[in-house]
Design a protein around this motif. Structure first.
Motif, mmCIF file in Angstrom:
data_model
loop_
_atom_site.group_PDB
_atom_site.id
_atom_site.type_symbol
_atom_site.label_atom_id
_atom_site.label_comp_id
_atom_site.label_asym_id
_atom_site.label_seq_id
_atom_site.Cartn_x
_atom_site.Cartn_y
_atom_site.Cartn_z
ATOM 1 N N GLU A 42 8.880 -9.519 -1.115
ATOM 2 C CA GLU A 42 7.737 -8.950 -0.989
ATOM 3 C C GLU A 42 7.846 -7.718 0.173
ATOM 4 O O GLU A 42 7.112 -6.661 -0.164
ATOM 5 N N ASN A 43 8.619 -7.452 0.982
ATOM 6 C CA ASN A 43 8.864 -6.530 1.680
ATOM 7 C C ASN A 43 9.387 -5.018 1.107
ATOM 8 O O ASN A 43 9.396 -4.182 1.574
ATOM 9 N N GLN A 44 9.916 -5.365 -0.081
ATOM 10 C CA GLN A 44 10.311 -3.950 -0.841
ATOM 11 C C GLN A 44 9.364 -3.600 -1.527
ATOM 12 O O GLN A 44 9.540 -2.557 -2.180
ATOM 13 N N ALA A 45 8.369 -4.222 -1.741
ATOM 14 C CA ALA A 45 7.218 -3.895 -2.943
ATOM 15 C C ALA A 45 6.218 -2.756 -2.100
ATOM 16 O O ALA A 45 5.764 -2.742 -1.091
ATOM 17 N N ASP A 46 5.617 -1.987 -3.295
ATOM 18 C CA ASP A 46 4.530 -1.097 -2.826
ATOM 19 C C ASP A 46 3.125 -1.863 -2.900
ATOM 20 O O ASP A 46 2.323 -1.544 -2.219
ATOM 21 N N LEU A 47 3.223 -2.674 -3.946
ATOM 22 C CA LEU A 47 1.993 -3.553 -4.289
ATOM 23 C C LEU A 47 2.393 -5.013 -4.619
ATOM 24 O O LEU A 47 3.313 -5.020 -5.198
ATOM 25 N N LYS A 48 1.501 -5.852 -4.018
ATOM 26 C CA LYS A 48 1.705 -7.115 -4.129
ATOM 27 C C LYS A 48 0.464 -7.899 -4.992
ATOM 28 O O LYS A 48 -0.701 -7.250 -5.085
ATOM 29 N N VAL A 49 1.092 -8.304 -6.319
ATOM 30 C CA VAL A 49 0.305 -8.412 -7.593
ATOM 31 C C VAL A 49 -0.144 -9.793 -7.810
ATOM 32 O O VAL A 49 0.863 -10.672 -7.763
ATOM 33 N N ILE A 91 6.546 -3.514 -7.311
ATOM 34 C CA ILE A 91 5.732 -4.686 -7.333
ATOM 35 C C ILE A 91 6.228 -5.975 -7.026
ATOM 36 O O ILE A 91 7.529 -6.063 -7.278
ATOM 37 N N PHE A 92 5.586 -6.946 -6.273
ATOM 38 C CA PHE A 92 5.973 -8.351 -5.839
ATOM 39 C C PHE A 92 4.713 -9.193 -6.391
ATOM 40 O O PHE A 92 3.649 -8.951 -6.156
#
Length: 112
Positions: A42-49, A91-92
């Protein structure tokens, strides 16, 4: 006849105001509006989808995506890349709707 024009105007207004949360995954990179990488954490993502089940749940540009069956139904086309450095957006996928959202607001313009 006036009601027809009013209906047409409202339809156009609301169809334009949708914030690109209906997405379609294309097979070729050159067909895509946005190249996407699915991050492992999660912490690598720009957007949580969060994946929506129904098209009527689509809202603003808030990470709640509905994957359409046909490209012409989507507001944005996506190509999923294999490597992080090829992506425009990372994304994540989250399990719950309330977890969806932007972590990096500088990339928000990609989904408008």
């Amino acid at each position: 006849m006036k009601s027809f024009y009013l209906f047409l105007a409202l339809f156009f207004f609301f169809s334009v105001s949708v914030k690109a949360q209906k997405v379609f995954s294309v097979n070729y990179q050159n067909q895509a509006d946005v190249k996407v990488y699915v991050a492992k954490y999660e912490n690598q993502a720009d957007l949580k989808v969060f994946k929506l089940k129904y098209t009527n749940q689509v809202g603003q540009n808030d990470g709640k995506w509905f994957f359409t069956d046909y490209q012409n139904q989507a507001n944005k086309t996506l190509f999923f890349v294999d490597y992080e450095n090829q992506a425009d957006l990372k994304i994540f996928f989250v399990s719950y709707e309330n977890q969806a959202g932007w972590r990096n607001n500088s990339k928000r313009h990609l989904m408008y």
